[in-house]
Design a protein around this motif. Structure first.
Motif, mmCIF file in Angstrom:
data_model
loop_
_atom_site.group_PDB
_atom_site.id
_atom_site.type_symbol
_atom_site.label_atom_id
_atom_site.label_comp_id
_atom_site.label_asym_id
_atom_site.label_seq_id
_atom_site.Cartn_x
_atom_site.Cartn_y
_atom_site.Cartn_z
ATOM 1 N N TRP A 64 22.754 19.962 -35.154
ATOM 2 C CA TRP A 64 21.908 20.036 -33.965
ATOM 3 C C TRP A 64 22.537 20.978 -32.945
ATOM 4 O O TRP A 64 23.752 20.996 -32.763
ATOM 5 N N LYS A 108 22.212 22.224 -28.865
ATOM 6 C CA LYS A 108 21.653 21.920 -27.553
ATOM 7 C C LYS A 108 21.011 23.177 -26.966
ATOM 8 O O LYS A 108 21.541 24.270 -27.108
ATOM 9 N N SER A 122 19.662 23.705 -21.166
ATOM 10 C CA SER A 122 20.069 22.360 -20.788
ATOM 11 C C SER A 122 21.364 22.427 -19.997
ATOM 12 O O SER A 122 22.218 23.272 -20.253
ATOM 13 N N CYS A 161 16.870 17.454 -21.456
ATOM 14 C CA CYS A 161 17.677 18.225 -22.399
ATOM 15 C C CYS A 161 17.144 18.020 -23.808
ATOM 16 O O CYS A 161 16.789 16.914 -24.199
ATOM 17 N N GLU A 211 17.653 19.137 -28.133
ATOM 18 C CA GLU A 211 18.458 19.702 -29.199
ATOM 19 C C GLU A 211 17.514 20.087 -30.333
ATOM 20 O O GLU A 211 16.492 19.445 -30.546
ATOM 21 N N ASP A 263 15.520 14.543 -28.099
ATOM 22 C CA ASP A 263 16.104 14.357 -26.774
ATOM 23 C C ASP A 263 17.615 14.251 -26.945
ATOM 24 O O ASP A 263 18.104 13.386 -27.673
ATOM 25 N N SER A 264 18.369 15.108 -26.285
ATOM 26 C CA SER A 264 19.823 15.106 -26.457
ATOM 27 C C SER A 264 20.482 13.843 -25.919
ATOM 28 O O SER A 264 21.603 13.522 -26.298
ATOM 29 N N LYS A 265 19.784 13.108 -25.065
ATOM 30 C CA LYS A 265 20.348 11.878 -24.518
ATOM 31 C C LYS A 265 20.035 10.661 -25.390
ATOM 32 O O LYS A 265 20.545 9.587 -25.157
ATOM 33 N N LYS A 318 20.071 10.466 -29.198
ATOM 34 C CA LYS A 318 20.276 11.073 -30.507
ATOM 35 C C LYS A 318 19.754 10.222 -31.661
ATOM 36 O O LYS A 318 19.400 10.738 -32.707
ATOM 37 N N HIS A 361 12.288 12.164 -33.288
ATOM 38 C CA HIS A 361 12.304 13.616 -33.144
ATOM 39 C C HIS A 361 10.945 14.164 -33.535
ATOM 40 O O HIS A 361 10.179 13.523 -34.242
#
Length: 60
Positions: free
Chosen positions: A7, A9, A13, A20, A22, A34-36, A38, A42
């Motif tokens: 992944w 980012k 971001s 944010c 990815e 969403d990077s927050k 994981k 998705h």
């Protein structure tokens, strides 16, 4: 499947929280999460759809 992917980012971001994302490239798909969160869900796009989105986003 997503744990095997590499992944990246978004370059837009920041490390200050907020929105944010990815992105990971699979053989026949591009995945976005969403990077927050994981382990959360998705989105999956065809490579052609992702390319069209990126081109559009860069034009606005």
């Amino acid at each position: 499947m997503s744990s095997e992917l590499e992944w990246f980012k978004s370059s837009y971001s920041s490390n200050e929280g907020g929105q944010c994302v990815e992105v990971a490239e699979a053989t026949s798909a591009v995945l976005v999460r969403d990077s927050k969160d994981k382990s959360g869900p998705h989105l999956t796009f065809s490579p052609a759809a992702w390319e069209a989105f990126v081109e559009f986003a860069q034009s606005v």
